[in-house]
Design a protein around this motif. Sequence first.
Motif, PDB file in Angstrom:
ATOM      1  N   ASN A 150     -30.182 -10.879 -20.827  1.00  0.00           N
ATOM      2  CA  ASN A 150     -29.822 -12.222 -21.282  1.00  0.00           C
ATOM      3  C   ASN A 150     -29.381 -12.208 -22.745  1.00  0.00           C
ATOM      4  OD1 ASN A 150     -30.020 -14.494 -19.381  1.00  0.00           O
ATOM      5  ND2 ASN A 150     -32.129 -13.825 -19.068  1.00  0.00           N
ATOM      6  N   LEU A 151     -30.100 -11.464 -23.575  1.00  0.00           N
ATOM      7  CA  LEU A 151     -29.743 -11.426 -25.000  1.00  0.00           C
ATOM      8  C   LEU A 151     -28.370 -10.786 -25.212  1.00  0.00           C
ATOM      9  CD1 LEU A 151     -33.172 -10.431 -26.631  1.00  0.00           C
ATOM     10  CD2 LEU A 151     -32.087 -12.674 -26.632  1.00  0.00           C
ATOM     11  N   THR A 152     -28.132  -9.653 -24.584  1.00  0.00           N
ATOM     12  CA  THR A 152     -26.843  -8.982 -24.803  1.00  0.00           C
ATOM     13  C   THR A 152     -25.697  -9.806 -24.219  1.00  0.00           C
ATOM     14  OG1 THR A 152     -27.153  -7.627 -22.820  1.00  0.00           O
ATOM     15  CG2 THR A 152     -27.859  -6.672 -24.911  1.00  0.00           C
TER      16      THR A 152
ATOM     17  N   ALA B  21     -33.946 -18.574 -19.792  1.00  0.00           N
ATOM     18  CA  ALA B  21     -33.093 -18.320 -20.963  1.00  0.00           C
ATOM     19  C   ALA B  21     -32.336 -19.613 -21.238  1.00  0.00           C
ATOM     20  CB  ALA B  21     -32.129 -17.170 -20.692  1.00  0.00           C
TER      21      ALA B  21
ATOM     22  N   CYS C  45     -33.540  -8.500 -22.107  1.00  0.00           N
ATOM     23  CA  CYS C  45     -32.496  -7.788 -22.859  1.00  0.00           C
ATOM     24  C   CYS C  45     -31.103  -8.084 -22.303  1.00  0.00           C
ATOM     25  CB  CYS C  45     -32.784  -6.287 -22.853  1.00  0.00           C
ATOM     26  SG  CYS C  45     -34.286  -5.895 -23.779  1.00  0.00           S
TER      27      CYS C  45
ATOM     28  N   VAL D 212     -37.837 -14.628 -28.369  1.00  0.00           N
ATOM     29  CA  VAL D 212     -38.342 -14.200 -27.067  1.00  0.00           C
ATOM     30  C   VAL D 212     -39.835 -14.519 -27.007  1.00  0.00           C
ATOM     31  CG1 VAL D 212     -38.633 -12.281 -25.458  1.00  0.00           C
ATOM     32  CG2 VAL D 212     -36.637 -12.336 -26.983  1.00  0.00           C
TER      33      VAL D 212
ATOM     34  N   LEU E 222     -35.007  -3.162 -26.942  1.00  0.00           N
ATOM     35  CA  LEU E 222     -34.086  -3.689 -27.960  1.00  0.00           C
ATOM     36  C   LEU E 222     -33.777  -2.627 -29.006  1.00  0.00           C
ATOM     37  CD1 LEU E 222     -35.455  -7.325 -28.549  1.00  0.00           C
ATOM     38  CD2 LEU E 222     -33.317  -6.673 -27.404  1.00  0.00           C
TER      39      LEU E 222
ATOM     40  N   SER F 107     -32.492 -15.146 -32.391  1.00  0.00           N
ATOM     41  CA  SER F 107     -32.877 -15.215 -30.979  1.00  0.00           C
ATOM     42  C   SER F 107     -34.389 -15.077 -30.886  1.00  0.00           C
ATOM     43  CB  SER F 107     -32.191 -14.091 -30.208  1.00  0.00           C
ATOM     44  OG  SER F 107     -30.777 -14.198 -30.344  1.00  0.00           O
TER      45      SER F 107
ATOM     46  N   VAL G 132     -33.874 -10.803 -33.821  1.00  0.00           N
ATOM     47  CA  VAL G 132     -34.712 -11.246 -32.707  1.00  0.00           C
ATOM     48  C   VAL G 132     -36.161 -11.343 -33.157  1.00  0.00           C
ATOM     49  CG1 VAL G 132     -35.445 -10.774 -30.330  1.00  0.00           C
ATOM     50  CG2 VAL G 132     -33.205  -9.991 -31.104  1.00  0.00           C
TER      51      VAL G 132
ATOM     52  N   LYS H 199     -25.662 -13.068 -23.958  1.00  0.00           N
ATOM     53  CA  LYS H 199     -25.492 -14.208 -24.862  1.00  0.00           C
ATOM     54  C   LYS H 199     -24.713 -13.792 -26.117  1.00  0.00           C
ATOM     55  CE  LYS H 199     -26.292 -18.196 -26.941  1.00  0.00           C
ATOM     56  NZ  LYS H 199     -25.545 -19.410 -26.548  1.00  0.00           N
ATOM     57  N   TRP H 200     -25.138 -12.696 -26.707  1.00  0.00           N
ATOM     58  CA  TRP H 200     -24.495 -12.259 -27.956  1.00  0.00           C
ATOM     59  C   TRP H 200     -23.044 -11.830 -27.732  1.00  0.00           C
ATOM     60  CZ3 TRP H 200     -29.154  -8.556 -28.908  1.00  0.00           C
ATOM     61  CH2 TRP H 200     -30.241  -9.278 -29.389  1.00  0.00           C
TER      62      TRP H 200
END
Lengths: 80, 216
Positions: free
Chosen positions: B190-192, B144, B188, B105, B37, B103, B21, B194-195
């Motif tokens: 959105n990132l988790t 996002a 966070c 941000v 994160l 990713s 990230v 997505k992943w």
Amino acid sequence: MADKLKVKIMVVPTQGKSTTQTVELKKSGASLKEVLKAAGVSADNKDLLVNGQPATLDTHVGAKDKVEVKVQVSERPRGS
Amino acid sequence: MTSLNFSQQSGVFDRAAARPVTVIGAGSVGSQVVVQLAKIGVTGITVYDGDYVESHNIPMSAYRVGDLGRLKVAALEAIVLEQSDLRIAAVPRMFQRERLAGSVVACVDSMEARRLIWDQVKMNPNVDILVDTRTAAELISVFAVNPCDPEDIAYYEHFLYPSSQASRLMCGLHGIIYASAVAASAVCANLTNKWSQGRMRRHFQMLVGELESVGQ
């Protein structure tokens, strides 16, 4: 076609609660600019959405049978 | 690497799914994004910011009183090391046009900076997600998007207006930590998501003081 346009407008500020009002126009469709003018809502430097989709003042707002038209007028935060 | 014990969250987020990230901007939202994160076990964190911690930054961010006058990224590096036993890559300058991957941000405070970042991620196949945070007083707005998806591109670019067309930041109404904390949490999540599951929420808005999620 309906001869009356009913639009629910949500105004989102940067603090406090959002406010909602409903405006009726005696026509089946209008530009978003006309709708907001009729409602007395300023669109200066605001984000505009019509039924969840990004919009501009030129976006056509039309009444569809039994479908409520929703407009969101939101402040534009830019800090972080 | 980190020596943290993630047993209480391992069923919520598998940190093996995390990608590198890059967080651009280490202010109110950015500093809290980085701390979160690190605490969920993301190890490849790079942070750009050329600013120094000022007194008005401390109530709104992860910074401590003792960080006053330090470079934000250096202070953040120390905070993360102390709290999570993780070393981040701290870049002590503003983002310019560096290549981006993984990713991304955006936690910047001008639309021009957002445009600069967008120019580097749009149609960049090495970037899986761009999360852009925007705050004013108690209103947060978190985008996002997949920078290679035509619908996401069209949606996001609609909201890339110049700073002169955004809300003016009035003195005393820049923001408050509980609002920026929600924005950081939305980043966070959105990132988790997505992943782990390939999904994200394209646009999340909330009037935090009223606990009112806005949007249609």
